[in-house]
Design a protein around this motif. Structure first.
Motif, PDB file in Angstrom:
ATOM      1  N   GLY A 164       0.790  -1.312   0.044  1.00 35.88           N
ATOM      2  CA  GLY A 164       0.010   0.035  -0.011  1.00 35.88           C
ATOM      3  C   GLY A 164       0.719   1.229   0.013  1.00 35.88           C
ATOM      4  O   GLY A 164       1.940   1.254   0.433  1.00 35.88           O
ATOM      5  N   GLU A 165       0.101   2.194  -0.280  1.00 31.28           N
ATOM      6  CA  GLU A 165       0.855   3.691  -0.483  1.00 31.28           C
ATOM      7  C   GLU A 165       1.162   3.787   1.045  1.00 31.28           C
ATOM      8  O   GLU A 165       0.536   4.073   1.817  1.00 31.28           O
ATOM      9  CB  GLU A 165      -0.177   4.779  -1.073  1.00 31.28           C
ATOM     10  N   PRO A 166       2.494   4.203   1.022  1.00 31.68           N
ATOM     11  CA  PRO A 166       3.262   4.693   2.739  1.00 31.68           C
ATOM     12  C   PRO A 166       2.471   6.060   3.112  1.00 31.68           C
ATOM     13  O   PRO A 166       2.019   6.936   2.357  1.00 31.68           O
ATOM     14  CB  PRO A 166       4.442   4.898   2.429  1.00 31.68           C
ATOM     15  N   VAL A 167       2.401   5.840   4.395  1.00 30.94           N
ATOM     16  CA  VAL A 167       1.642   7.480   5.013  1.00 30.94           C
ATOM     17  C   VAL A 167       3.096   8.386   5.102  1.00 30.94           C
ATOM     18  O   VAL A 167       4.274   8.017   5.445  1.00 30.94           O
ATOM     19  CB  VAL A 167       1.335   6.962   6.308  1.00 30.94           C
ATOM     20  N   PRO A 168       2.485   9.551   4.841  1.00 32.66           N
ATOM     21  CA  PRO A 168       3.711  10.648   4.846  1.00 32.66           C
ATOM     22  C   PRO A 168       4.478  10.732   5.980  1.00 32.66           C
ATOM     23  O   PRO A 168       3.957  10.696   7.000  1.00 32.66           O
ATOM     24  CB  PRO A 168       3.093  11.856   4.326  1.00 32.66           C
ATOM     25  N   SER A 169       5.763  10.610   5.893  1.00 38.07           N
ATOM     26  CA  SER A 169       6.714  10.935   7.388  1.00 38.07           C
ATOM     27  C   SER A 169       6.661  12.229   7.778  1.00 38.07           C
ATOM     28  O   SER A 169       6.616  13.197   6.789  1.00 38.07           O
ATOM     29  CB  SER A 169       8.122  10.337   7.100  1.00 38.07           C
ATOM     30  N   LEU A 170       6.846  12.437   9.077  1.00 36.27           N
ATOM     31  CA  LEU A 170       7.289  13.783   9.548  1.00 36.27           C
ATOM     32  C   LEU A 170       8.589  13.585  10.218  1.00 36.27           C
ATOM     33  O   LEU A 170       8.893  12.969  11.087  1.00 36.27           O
ATOM     34  CB  LEU A 170       6.223  13.999  10.695  1.00 36.27           C
ATOM     35  N   ILE A 171       9.402  14.660   9.911  1.00 38.04           N
ATOM     36  CA  ILE A 171      10.800  14.650  10.415  1.00 38.04           C
ATOM     37  C   ILE A 171      11.221  16.188  10.908  1.00 38.04           C
ATOM     38  O   ILE A 171      11.105  16.975   9.934  1.00 38.04           O
ATOM     39  CB  ILE A 171      11.891  14.310   9.501  1.00 38.04           C
ATOM     40  N   LYS A 172      11.131  16.344  12.093  1.00 39.49           N
ATOM     41  CA  LYS A 172      11.316  17.749  12.527  1.00 39.49           C
ATOM     42  C   LYS A 172      12.621  17.862  13.522  1.00 39.49           C
ATOM     43  O   LYS A 172      12.686  18.981  14.027  1.00 39.49           O
ATOM     44  CB  LYS A 172      10.109  18.285  13.551  1.00 39.49           C
ATOM     45  N   ASN A 173      13.438  16.870  13.672  1.00 39.23           N
ATOM     46  CA  ASN A 173      14.670  17.183  14.743  1.00 39.23           C
ATOM     47  C   ASN A 173      15.675  16.707  13.653  1.00 39.23           C
ATOM     48  O   ASN A 173      15.717  16.662  12.561  1.00 39.23           O
ATOM     49  CB  ASN A 173      14.638  16.042  15.589  1.00 39.23           C
ATOM     50  N   LYS A 174      16.902  16.946  14.151  1.00 37.97           N
ATOM     51  CA  LYS A 174      18.208  16.871  13.634  1.00 37.97           C
ATOM     52  C   LYS A 174      18.463  15.414  13.538  1.00 37.97           C
ATOM     53  O   LYS A 174      18.597  14.562  14.351  1.00 37.97           O
ATOM     54  CB  LYS A 174      19.334  17.421  14.554  1.00 37.97           C
ATOM     55  N   SER A 234      16.699   6.975  -1.109  1.00 42.50           N
ATOM     56  CA  SER A 234      17.256   8.375  -0.130  1.00 42.50           C
ATOM     57  C   SER A 234      15.872   8.763   0.336  1.00 42.50           C
ATOM     58  O   SER A 234      14.652   8.318   0.130  1.00 42.50           O
ATOM     59  CB  SER A 234      17.950   9.177  -0.994  1.00 42.50           C
ATOM     60  N   GLU A 235      16.117   9.823   1.141  1.00 44.65           N
ATOM     61  CA  GLU A 235      15.003  10.652   1.749  1.00 44.65           C
ATOM     62  C   GLU A 235      14.057  11.121   0.857  1.00 44.65           C
ATOM     63  O   GLU A 235      12.824  11.088   0.683  1.00 44.65           O
ATOM     64  CB  GLU A 235      15.452  11.582   2.580  1.00 44.65           C
ATOM     65  N   ALA A 236      14.680  11.556  -0.240  1.00 44.25           N
ATOM     66  CA  ALA A 236      13.850  12.053  -1.674  1.00 44.25           C
ATOM     67  C   ALA A 236      12.681  10.955  -2.223  1.00 44.25           C
ATOM     68  O   ALA A 236      11.668  11.648  -2.702  1.00 44.25           O
ATOM     69  CB  ALA A 236      14.743  12.501  -2.656  1.00 44.25           C
ATOM     70  N   ASP A 237      12.854   9.905  -1.663  1.00 51.08           N
ATOM     71  CA  ASP A 237      12.099   8.997  -2.313  1.00 51.08           C
ATOM     72  C   ASP A 237      10.963   8.834  -1.261  1.00 51.08           C
ATOM     73  O   ASP A 237       9.781   7.792  -1.457  1.00 51.08           O
ATOM     74  CB  ASP A 237      12.473   7.594  -2.660  1.00 51.08           C
ATOM     75  N   ILE A 238      10.848   9.435  -0.095  1.00 49.74           N
ATOM     76  CA  ILE A 238       9.800   9.210   0.865  1.00 49.74           C
ATOM     77  C   ILE A 238       8.756  10.249   0.720  1.00 49.74           C
ATOM     78  O   ILE A 238       9.286  11.347   1.018  1.00 49.74           O
ATOM     79  CB  ILE A 238      10.524   9.100   2.288  1.00 49.74           C
ATOM     80  N   PRO A 239       7.739  10.007   0.904  1.00 52.98           N
ATOM     81  CA  PRO A 239       6.621  10.868   0.894  1.00 52.98           C
ATOM     82  C   PRO A 239       6.641  11.753   2.227  1.00 52.98           C
ATOM     83  O   PRO A 239       6.822  10.771   3.394  1.00 52.98           O
ATOM     84  CB  PRO A 239       5.293  10.266   1.060  1.00 52.98           C
ATOM     85  N   LEU A 240       6.614  12.826   2.314  1.00 52.68           N
ATOM     86  CA  LEU A 240       7.018  13.579   3.593  1.00 52.68           C
ATOM     87  C   LEU A 240       5.943  14.733   3.847  1.00 52.68           C
ATOM     88  O   LEU A 240       5.193  15.335   2.978  1.00 52.68           O
ATOM     89  CB  LEU A 240       8.249  14.463   3.623  1.00 52.68           C
ATOM     90  N   ARG A 241       5.641  14.728   5.127  1.00 49.26           N
ATOM     91  CA  ARG A 241       4.517  15.990   5.611  1.00 49.26           C
ATOM     92  C   ARG A 241       5.283  17.285   5.386  1.00 49.26           C
ATOM     93  O   ARG A 241       6.432  17.667   5.510  1.00 49.26           O
ATOM     94  CB  ARG A 241       4.175  15.834   7.072  1.00 49.26           C
ATOM     95  N   THR A 242       4.461  18.492   5.032  1.00 49.74           N
ATOM     96  CA  THR A 242       4.610  19.708   4.993  1.00 49.74           C
ATOM     97  C   THR A 242       5.346  20.121   6.575  1.00 49.74           C
ATOM     98  O   THR A 242       5.069  19.681   7.640  1.00 49.74           O
ATOM     99  CB  THR A 242       3.479  20.717   4.967  1.00 49.74           C
ATOM    100  N   GLY A 243       6.462  20.725   6.394  1.00 47.30           N
ATOM    101  CA  GLY A 243       7.365  21.240   7.410  1.00 47.30           C
ATOM    102  C   GLY A 243       8.299  20.185   7.974  1.00 47.30           C
ATOM    103  O   GLY A 243       9.224  20.347   9.052  1.00 47.30           O
ATOM    104  N   SER A 244       8.418  19.069   7.290  1.00 47.07           N
ATOM    105  CA  SER A 244       9.950  17.936   7.451  1.00 47.07           C
ATOM    106  C   SER A 244      11.045  18.935   7.236  1.00 47.07           C
ATOM    107  O   SER A 244      11.095  19.574   6.180  1.00 47.07           O
ATOM    108  CB  SER A 244       9.686  16.664   6.670  1.00 47.07           C
TER     109      SER A 244
END
Length: 488
Positions: free
Chosen positions: A435-445, A463-473
């Protein structure tokens, strides 16, 4: 002569096909026995245990191959535990199984054959299985769990004065274990209470029995985190050397399941954890308040919150760290050959609130995540989550390896909400997700994340570029340095 000893002699010297296909069903006391399902293995009836809510399980030891027949009868005869929030069964022209049955984890390739209300399939190896109708996922749906065990080759000397032996039947009590003691629960033994291991060394909890915990916790707020006796199915504090093998833990209250505090050199082997509180919250699988050097192997967790969580060794009154910035470490944890199902939250939750927590050398291998909830509490439900609603969790995490992990439902890889924490050195290898992955959130170092053969819905992640990300990551930093400790 001990019946278990006779059983092993037959296995050792029988040498016939019939002996090679032996089945030993685990008895179930009448108070917990259910007719909601009927289960047979190699023609023998295996009684069904009602854990609570909509969750049932059947347990047996076997050799050779197991031919399993499950009949959905959904007869609610008698009262067997909590029933609030149980899904109302509606039967249409597709029948109880909604036209298709599944035996999870799918990686075991146990292909069921559906005929009316009857499901047939074969098991060739020991493990924990979930027999499900089409569409099963959320916590209100039915679940029939099968716990298929090989005979226990590590038979205990039950006559020793250091062994507390609980025979088949219900035992209404709490058990406190001290250094050198063994608690042995026969198949068919139900401890209706709690196990406490406090300030002890070299303690064992063994057998094929069941611990059912139904405590006084509030149903409206979370106080299940407290580290105190008789507050969880199993609670430890200041322990060195702990072995838990073969036991099923059922938590009917809004409390964490297995809580270990400053506990080292522990092994959890072939344990089963089932949380069934009607609130569908705070039913964590295994929580560490500090400690480490722990192996969790060949086990099953159906949690109603995070499957695993790491915290600082806070006092029983300061879990939420509202008055001080507690510090501690959880390190050297290996989780291997497990089956996981979370009805709320994440596979891992790391740190919380004002905790200056250090975690390092955490490994999970060859594990199936058969269901993971869809929700949102500061961060998406994820493989790896760090949250800190008060933004005081100045944690340091390093050297994590996730290898050969199979997600049967979509999730996020990261839910890193806490900007005060730092993470370095993570390897994701041989990860698959349906299934389609849920967008990840990354707000830390976050630094030094390696992707190797990661497939999300068939798409390769390099790489990270291939992962769906939430806004603000934030971007993952890729420095030239390597972690100081080797990845395991």
């Amino acid at each position: 002569m001990n019946s278990r000893f006779i059983f092993f002699l037959l296995l050792l010297f029988g040498g016939t096909q019939s002996l090679a296909q032996m089945v030993r069903p685990h008895p179930v006391p009448d108070e917990f026995r259910s007719t909601y399902y009927e289960v047979k293995v190699n023609g023998q009836v295996v009684p069904v245990f009602h854990a609570g809510l909509n969750v049932y399980f059947a347990s047996f030891d076997f050799t050779g191959k197991a031919d399993v027949v499950v009949m959905a009868t959904y007869k609610l005869a008698g009262y067997s535990g909590q029933t609030a929030n149980k899904e109302a069964i509606t039967i249409d022209d597709k029948g109880y199984w909604r036209g298709e049955a599944f035996v999870r984890p799918l990686s075991k390739n146990s292909r069921p054959i559906l005929n009316g209300n009857e499901v047939r399939f074969a098991l060739s190896e020991a493990g924990q299985y979930s027999v499900e109708r089409a569409g099963t996922s959320q916590y209100k749906d039915d679940a029939l769990l099968l716990f298929a065990n090989r005979p226990d080759a590590n038979a205990s000397d039950l006559s020793s004065e250091n062994v507390l032996h609980l025979k088949p039947g219900i035992h209404y009590r709490n058990v406190d274990l001290t250094s050198g003691q063994t608690l042995y629960l026969d198949a068919g033994a139900v401890l209706f209470g709690s196990i406490n291991v406090w300030d002890a060394k070299n303690v064992s909890i063994l057998g094929r029995g069941v611990v059912v915990y139904y405590g006084p916790q509030s149903e409206t707020h979370d106080d299940g985190w407290k580290n105190q006796k008789n507050w969880h199915p199993l609670t430890t504090h200041n322990v060195e050397g702990l072995t838990v093998r073969g036991i099923t833990f059922v938590g009917r209250s809004r409390t964490w399941s297995l809580q270990t505090h400053t506990t080292f050199d522990a092994t959890f082997d072939n344990i089963k954890i089932i949380a069934v509180n009607p609130q569908n919250i705070n039913g964590d699988g295994i929580d560490w308040y500090g400690g480490g050097r722990t192996n969790v192997i060949n086990s099953f967790i159906r949690s109603m919150d995070d499957c695993f969580a790491f915290f600082t060794p806070a006092s029983s009154q300061d879990m939420w760290a509202t008055t001080k910035n507690t510090a501690g470490e959880v390190s050297d944890i290996t989780i291997e050959n497990c089956v996981l199902w979370t009805t709320l939250a994440n596979v891992f939750r790391i740190g919380f609130n004002g905790q200056a927590l250090t975690t390092r050398n955490i490994t999970m291998r060859n594990t199936d995540v058969i269901h993971i909830s869809i929700g949102n509490w500061f961060a998406p439900n994820a493989l790896f989550c760090m949250v800190s609603p008060n933004s005081k969790g100045q944690a340091q995490h390093s050297n994590y390896v996730f290898e050969n992990i199979r997600f049967e439902e979509p999730a996020a890889l990261f839910g890193l909400q806490n900007p005060e924490s730092q993470f370095s050195g993570l390897t994701l290898k041989n990860i698959t997700m349906s299934g389609e992955p849920v967008p990840s959130l990354i707000k830390n170092k976050t630094r030094g994340v390696t992707f190797e053969n990661v497939l999300l819905n068939g798409k390769r992640v390099g790489s990270e570029a291939d992962i769906p990300l939430r806004t603000g990551s934030l971007p993952i930093e890729q420095p030239s340095w390597q972690p100081t400790s080797p990845l395991r």
